[in-house]
Design a protein around this motif. Structure first.
Motif, short mmCIF file in Angstrom:
data_model
loop_
_atom_site.label_atom_id
_atom_site.label_comp_id
_atom_site.label_asym_id
_atom_site.label_seq_id
_atom_site.Cartn_x
_atom_site.Cartn_y
_atom_site.Cartn_z
N TRP A 109 0.80 -1.22 0.01
CA TRP A 109 0.03 -0.09 0.15
C TRP A 109 0.81 1.32 -0.08
CZ3 TRP A 109 -4.59 -0.38 -1.63
CH2 TRP A 109 -5.38 -1.87 -1.47
N ILE B 35 -11.53 0.85 -6.47
CA ILE B 35 -10.42 0.43 -7.21
C ILE B 35 -10.53 -1.36 -7.72
CG2 ILE B 35 -8.67 1.80 -6.18
CD1 ILE B 35 -7.94 -0.09 -4.32
N ILE C 298 -17.34 18.44 1.11
CA ILE C 298 -18.46 17.47 0.78
C ILE C 298 -18.23 16.31 1.93
CG2 ILE C 298 -18.82 17.90 -1.62
CD1 ILE C 298 -16.81 15.58 -2.09
N PHE C 299 -17.20 16.06 2.50
CA PHE C 299 -17.24 14.91 3.73
C PHE C 299 -17.94 15.31 4.94
CE2 PHE C 299 -13.79 14.01 0.71
CZ PHE C 299 -14.14 12.69 0.34
N MET D 179 -13.38 -5.01 0.77
CA MET D 179 -12.28 -5.49 -0.23
C MET D 179 -12.36 -6.96 -0.57
SD MET D 179 -8.33 -4.94 0.32
CE MET D 179 -8.02 -5.52 1.99
N ALA E 150 -7.30 1.80 3.16
CA ALA E 150 -6.93 0.60 2.61
C ALA E 150 -5.69 -0.11 3.28
CB ALA E 150 -6.53 0.82 1.14
N ALA E 151 -4.66 0.62 3.54
CA ALA E 151 -3.61 0.10 4.14
C ALA E 151 -3.99 -0.67 5.63
CB ALA E 151 -2.51 1.15 4.46
N LEU E 152 -4.79 0.25 6.37
CA LEU E 152 -5.23 -0.54 7.55
C LEU E 152 -6.11 -1.69 7.40
CD1 LEU E 152 -6.06 2.67 9.57
CD2 LEU E 152 -4.23 1.14 10.01
N ASP F 81 -8.84 -4.48 -9.79
CA ASP F 81 -7.83 -5.44 -10.43
C ASP F 81 -6.49 -4.77 -10.10
OD1 ASP F 81 -9.45 -7.22 -11.41
OD2 ASP F 81 -9.71 -5.94 -13.39
N LEU F 82 -6.27 -4.70 -8.75
CA LEU F 82 -4.80 -4.26 -8.31
C LEU F 82 -3.75 -5.40 -8.23
CD1 LEU F 82 -3.08 -1.80 -6.94
CD2 LEU F 82 -4.38 -2.50 -4.80
N ASP G 283 -1.49 12.42 0.95
CA ASP G 283 -2.95 12.77 0.51
C ASP G 283 -3.23 14.23 0.85
OD1 ASP G 283 -5.43 12.88 -0.88
OD2 ASP G 283 -5.96 11.14 0.10
N VAL H 281 -5.95 -7.16 -5.37
CA VAL H 281 -7.14 -6.71 -4.92
C VAL H 281 -8.18 -6.86 -6.03
CG1 VAL H 281 -8.48 -4.66 -4.05
CG2 VAL H 281 -6.10 -5.07 -2.93
N ASP H 282 -8.97 -7.76 -6.16
CA ASP H 282 -9.99 -7.72 -7.24
C ASP H 282 -10.95 -6.47 -7.34
OD1 ASP H 282 -9.76 -10.55 -7.87
OD2 ASP H 282 -10.44 -10.85 -6.01
N SER H 283 -11.39 -6.05 -6.05
CA SER H 283 -12.08 -4.69 -6.07
C SER H 283 -12.01 -4.18 -4.42
CB SER H 283 -13.56 -4.71 -6.14
OG SER H 283 -14.10 -5.61 -5.21
N MET H 284 -11.85 -2.92 -4.40
CA MET H 284 -11.94 -2.33 -3.09
C MET H 284 -12.97 -1.18 -3.23
SD MET H 284 -9.51 -1.03 -0.30
CE MET H 284 -10.32 -0.32 1.26
N ARG H 285 -13.98 -1.10 -2.39
CA ARG H 285 -15.06 0.15 -2.49
C ARG H 285 -14.94 0.97 -1.20
NH1 ARG H 285 -17.88 -0.88 -6.90
NH2 ARG H 285 -17.54 -2.76 -7.67
N TRP H 286 -14.90 2.17 -1.27
CA TRP H 286 -14.88 3.02 -0.08
C TRP H 286 -16.45 3.63 0.05
CZ3 TRP H 286 -10.62 3.93 -3.55
CH2 TRP H 286 -9.57 3.98 -3.25
N VAL I 149 -13.99 6.28 -5.40
CA VAL I 149 -15.21 5.41 -5.06
C VAL I 149 -14.64 3.93 -4.82
CG1 VAL I 149 -16.97 6.98 -5.25
CG2 VAL I 149 -16.60 5.39 -7.17
N TRP J 211 -6.49 5.68 1.30
CA TRP J 211 -5.62 4.89 1.14
C TRP J 211 -4.96 4.56 2.50
CZ3 TRP J 211 -4.98 2.80 -3.49
CH2 TRP J 211 -5.51 3.51 -4.65
N GLN J 212 -5.11 5.34 3.47
CA GLN J 212 -4.77 4.97 4.89
C GLN J 212 -5.79 3.89 5.29
OE1 GLN J 212 -5.28 8.30 7.43
NE2 GLN J 212 -4.40 7.14 9.30
#
Lengths: 162, 142
Positions: A64, A97, B42-43, B131, B54-56, A99-100, B27, B78-83, A95, B51-52
């Motif tokens: 990461w 990612i 907007i948040f 994820m 994701a790493a966590l 295929d990483l 970031d 990673v096939d997919s990661m959604r926030w 929103v 990304w923090q």
């Protein structure tokens, strides 16, 4: 022409096929260890001494970390293009990612160069004003080998004509 | 151990210092760096870089696998990661992990590949990220 500024463009102004080489970074052992201590505390990533006798024969960057640096290079690049723009920020959040892959170990002193290409734009409208732009992002090391690839969906504000 | 299909991780609480420290390195956008700017964004509040989070997610999943007796090495794909929603100051991030298929070999030497679904929650029951990934788990004795 405000549409020269990447950060300042409407969704409709972003062309599929646009390609940028947007930044490079040389990873030091110290920063690799500092990142790993927080996020990937295994000795392969966080302990240079121990890593020598482990599976990669030396310290490697935690996965990461390479993505976090992608973000930094992207922000810096957008800021340069946006110089002089009075907060015209029209890029929204990432929103998802897809295929990483981390393809080769990155070791201390390796230099990664990051690229992105806009590959598609969705017809979907999010919360009345955002479109979704998908890009393919890659990083290459100093030998020209691809070490990182992923796709990301990012919101971009739709113009008033949309 | 071999019939364990779901795991629950420990907790990592997000504080403002950690969010700002990560953002200043990786970031540097106003809603990750400055409370007032974040409140007006907007948040609607100071929140962590995706990304923090994701790493966590990988750290929490790795620790949970090790607790269960599997020697997690790293996330490999990673096939997919959604926030799904922002992660704010004070969120107590924890992960629920579903174990999928395990297959021999993979990109990491002396390791198997383990499929995972990792759902990260904010401590109040809201999922903040999901994820689908593959991780490398050491082959016994290597």
């Amino acid at each position: 022409m405000s549409d020269l500024y990447l950060r300042n463009r409407w969704f409709e102004d972003i062309p599929v096929g646009e390609f940028h080489v947007f930044g490079s970074h040389t990873f030091s052992e110290l920063e690799m260890v500092e990142f790993a201590r927080q996020f990937a505390p295994g000795p392969e990533f966080a302990d240079p001494e121990a890593a020598r006798s482990l599976r990669w024969g030396g310290l490697v960057a935690s996965p990461w970390h390479l993505c976090a640096m992608w973000m930094r290079k992207m922000v810096d690049y957008m800021e340069v293009y946006a110089q002089g723009v009075n907060d015209g920020r029209r890029n929204g959040a990432g929103v998802a990612i897809h295929d990483l892959d981390w393809l080769e170990p990155v070791r201390p002193g390796h230099t990664l160069t990051y690229t992105y290409e806009i590959i598609s734009k969705s017809d979907k409208v999010v919360r009345d004003r955002w479109g979704v732009v998908r890009s393919r992002n890659e990083a290459f090391n100093q030998y020209g080998n691809k070490v990182l690839t992923f796709e990301i969906d990012i919101l971009a504000e739709r113009g008033e004509s949309a | 151990m071999s019939d364990v299909k779901t795991l629950t991780s420990g907790v990592i609480a997000l504080d403002a210092e950690a969010i700002k420290a990560f953002a200043s390195l990786f970031d540097p956008q106003p809603y990750h760096l400055d409370q007032q700017a974040a409140d007006n964004s907007i948040f609607g509040g100071l929140c962590a870089s995706g990304w923090q989070v994701a790493a966590l997610s990988s750290r929490l999943a790795g620790e949970a696998l090790r607790e269960a007796g599997m020697t997690y090495i790293t996330t490999t794909h990673v096939d997919s990661m959604r926030w799904l929603r922002p992660s704010f100051v004070g969120d107590e991030l924890m992960a629920r992990i579903s174990l999928g298929e395990q297959s021999p070999g993979g990109p990491v030497p002396d390791a198997h590949t383990q499929d995972l679904t990792v759902t990260v929650e904010d401590g109040a029951g809201h999922p903040v990220a999901e994820m689908q990934c593959q991780v490398a788990v050491a082959v016994e004795g290597s």
